[in-house]
Structures are given as structure tokens and as C-alpha cells.
Design a protein around this motif. Structure first.
Motif, short mmCIF file in Angstrom:
data_model
loop_
_atom_site.label_atom_id
_atom_site.label_comp_id
_atom_site.label_asym_id
_atom_site.label_seq_id
_atom_site.Cartn_x
_atom_site.Cartn_y
_atom_site.Cartn_z
N GLY A 171 23.44 19.12 102.52
CA GLY A 171 24.26 20.31 102.31
C GLY A 171 25.29 20.19 101.20
O GLY A 171 25.84 21.21 100.78
N ILE A 172 25.57 18.96 100.75
CA ILE A 172 26.57 18.80 99.68
C ILE A 172 25.91 18.49 98.33
O ILE A 172 26.59 18.20 97.35
N LYS A 173 24.59 18.58 98.29
CA LYS A 173 23.90 18.46 97.00
C LYS A 173 24.03 19.76 96.23
O LYS A 173 24.32 20.80 96.81
N PRO A 174 23.83 19.73 94.90
CA PRO A 174 23.45 18.57 94.07
C PRO A 174 24.66 17.70 93.74
O PRO A 174 25.79 18.19 93.69
N PHE A 175 24.41 16.43 93.53
CA PHE A 175 25.47 15.50 93.15
C PHE A 175 25.73 15.61 91.65
O PHE A 175 24.81 15.75 90.85
N LEU A 176 27.00 15.51 91.31
CA LEU A 176 27.40 15.64 89.90
C LEU A 176 27.87 14.34 89.29
O LEU A 176 27.75 14.14 88.09
N SER A 177 28.43 13.45 90.10
CA SER A 177 29.16 12.29 89.57
C SER A 177 28.25 11.10 89.29
O SER A 177 27.54 10.64 90.19
N PRO A 178 28.30 10.55 88.07
CA PRO A 178 27.51 9.37 87.76
C PRO A 178 28.28 8.07 87.97
O PRO A 178 27.70 6.99 87.88
N HIS A 179 29.56 8.16 88.25
CA HIS A 179 30.40 6.95 88.31
C HIS A 179 31.18 6.92 89.63
O HIS A 179 30.77 7.49 90.63
N PHE A 180 32.33 6.24 89.64
CA PHE A 180 33.10 6.09 90.87
C PHE A 180 33.68 7.40 91.37
O PHE A 180 34.13 7.47 92.52
N ASN A 181 33.68 8.44 90.54
CA ASN A 181 34.18 9.72 91.02
C ASN A 181 33.29 10.32 92.10
O ASN A 181 33.68 11.27 92.78
N LEU A 182 32.09 9.74 92.32
CA LEU A 182 31.27 10.16 93.45
C LEU A 182 32.00 9.94 94.77
O LEU A 182 31.75 10.65 95.74
N TYR A 223 37.59 11.62 87.60
CA TYR A 223 38.12 12.05 88.90
C TYR A 223 38.69 13.46 88.79
O TYR A 223 38.50 14.30 89.69
N PHE A 224 39.41 13.73 87.72
CA PHE A 224 40.03 15.04 87.52
C PHE A 224 38.97 16.14 87.45
O PHE A 224 39.13 17.22 88.03
N PHE A 225 37.87 15.86 86.76
CA PHE A 225 36.79 16.84 86.64
C PHE A 225 36.24 17.22 88.02
O PHE A 225 36.07 18.39 88.34
N ILE A 226 35.96 16.22 88.85
CA ILE A 226 35.40 16.49 90.17
C ILE A 226 36.42 17.20 91.06
O ILE A 226 36.09 18.12 91.82
N LEU A 227 37.68 16.79 90.96
CA LEU A 227 38.73 17.44 91.74
C LEU A 227 38.82 18.92 91.37
O LEU A 227 38.90 19.79 92.25
#
Length: 254
Positions: A171-182, A223-227
Motif C-alpha cells: 500500500g505504500i508503493k511505489p518507492f521513490l528513495s534510492p538511498h538512506f532517505n528510504l 531527506y528533505f525531498f522525501i519529507l
């Protein structure tokens, strides 16, 4: 309920034997049906050889090699696309996470039928051992910002060590983060999309072997992008991604 444990591993030849043996023996002790899914993230040391040897010793171990693109987020996502269990946890190869805490997560999920179980190293009953001072300051500031921006009380979003039902992960797909921001993408999307969660105190111990793969200077903008993405989804998605059924209130264990 079968538990899958996804472990990203890059150059973890020294750490991973102890991690996998301890994890497996702990889950066996509590009769938790499980599989251990390790993503070898194109390691340059003997990680692949060690995994091959350990697979003869631990029947529940499956492993893959991610040839690329590489990075923490890609390695975790590789495992999250391949696990077979009813729920899945992200666990660190360096043994910074405690398998006993994973057992607590698992039984908490069963007890309350929660969609997710999150740990908090900073809640009452939580513990950190040998946590680098500068990293701790950055961690607390980052988590404070996440709490204020998202309007949540949970205080350890940045820790990857969390447990999700299979349905939640889908339910939380699609994933966007390729790095630790996941590490913040998964829980924030789960919260924003209305999945229920419990918070359990957990411990963290600094690695004994190898080097941390987290490069703090490189991660701020990611991190800022995902936030910002999760904030926009919270207020402007019109509930398009919300879980269809009503979620119970959050529970905090003491």
C-alpha cells in the motif's frame, strides 16, 4: 504469520556471520516462522562467499546480488520486492539492531493486529550504545523537524528498523528513495496513508566491524525531498492513497 527479514549488505564480510546466526537462533528460540532475505549490494569483499557458506548452515536464508544500481535504498527495495512472508522487517547487517527487539515487534503486531510496528530508541525503555555524539545531535534535530513538519508524535522516524505487514508494504508503493532517505519514506507514507502502528522501545548498538555507509553530508537534500513529498501527499492528495478501512489509534508500549 511468517516473518521476512530484509537485510541490505555491502562489504559486510566481517559482520554478517554473527548477525545472521544470532538473528536466526533468536527467531528459532521464540518459534517465529521466518525467512532471512539478504541483498548483497554488489559487495567488493567476501560477503557473497560468506552468504553462500551460511546458506548451508541456515535453511531460512535466501540471498540475492543486486548488480545495480546500488545504494542502501536500492538494496532494501530489492529485498522488499522479493520477500515471501506475511510481514517484513528491515534489519541492519552490522548487528546494530537487536533480534530480541524484532521478536517484540512481531508479537506486538500479532497482539494488536497493527499494520506496522515502529521502534523508538529514544522512548522510555529504549537504549543506544556507543552512539557517536555528532550523529546523535543530527539525528535528534532531524527527527524533531520531521515531527514538526508532519504533525506527528513519533520521535524515531529515521531508524530503518521497523516491521510492516505485506499489505502495508504494497500500500505504500511505489518507492521513490534510492538511498538512506528510504528510512523515512516507508513510515511516513504508512502514517499519511492511514495505516495503524504501534511504537515499541528498542535498542541500538554501534557496529563492531567495518564502516557505516551513511554519508550525512550527502543525505540532507534527499531527506528533505522525501519529507516534502510526504507533506504534499498528506494535504493535497485528496486521500487518493489512503487505506480503505479505518485504522485503530496508535498504541505506545511502555
Amino acid at each position: 504469520m511468517k516473518l521476512s527479514v530484509v537485510i541490505p549488505a555491502y562489504n559486510e564480510e566481517e559482520s554478517i556471520p554473527h548477525t545472521l546466526r544470532t538473528l536466526h537462533s533468536t527467531l528459532e528460540k521464540y518459534n517465529v516462522p521466518h525467512e532471512i532475505c539478504v541483498t548483497n549490494d554488489n559487495s567488493k569483499d567476501g560477503t557473497l562467499r560468506v552468504l553462500d557458506e551460511l546458506s548451508e548452515e541456515i535453511p531460512e536464508l535466501v540471498y540475492y546480488t543486486n548488480l545495480g544500481p546500488n545504494g542502501f535504498g536500492y538494496a532494501v527495495r530489492y529485498g522488499l520486492e522479493r520477500f515471501t512472508g506475511d510481514c517484513v522487517a528491515v534489519f541492519m547487517a552490522d548487528m546494530s539492531d537487536d533480534p530480541e527487539d524484532l521478536v517484540k515487534y512481531y508479537f506486538k503486531m500479532l497482539e494488536g493486529n497493527y499494520d506496522c510496528v515502529f521502534g523508538s530508541r529514544w522512548a522510555k525503555g529504549g537504549k543506544v550504545v556507543d552512539y557517536p555524539k555528532v550523529k546523535k545531535i543530527i539525528n535528534r534535530v532531524a527527527n524533531f523537524i520531521v515531527r514538526m513538519v508532519m504533525g506527528i508524535n513519533y520521535n524515531d522516524t529515521t531508524n530503518a528498523f521497523k516491521l510492516y505487514k505485506r499489505e502495508t508494504m504494497e500500500g505504500i508503493k511505489p518507492f521513490l528513495s534510492p538511498h538512506f532517505n528510504l528510512t523515512i519514506e516507508l513510515p511516513l507514507k504508512a502514517i499519511v496513508r492511514g495505516y495503524s502502528y504501534a511504537v515499541v522501545p528498542n535498542s541500538w548498538t554501534n557496529r563492531k566491524y567495518g564502516e557505516s555507509k551513511l554519508k550525512i553530508k550527502e543525505m540532507g537534500s534527499r531527506y528533505f525531498f522525501i519529507l516534502m513529498y510526504c507533506l504534499i501527499e498528506k494535504y493535497f492528495s485528496q486521500g487518493d492513497f489512503k487505506k480503505k478501512t479505518a485504522a485503530p489509534q496508535k498504541s505506545v508500549s511502555r
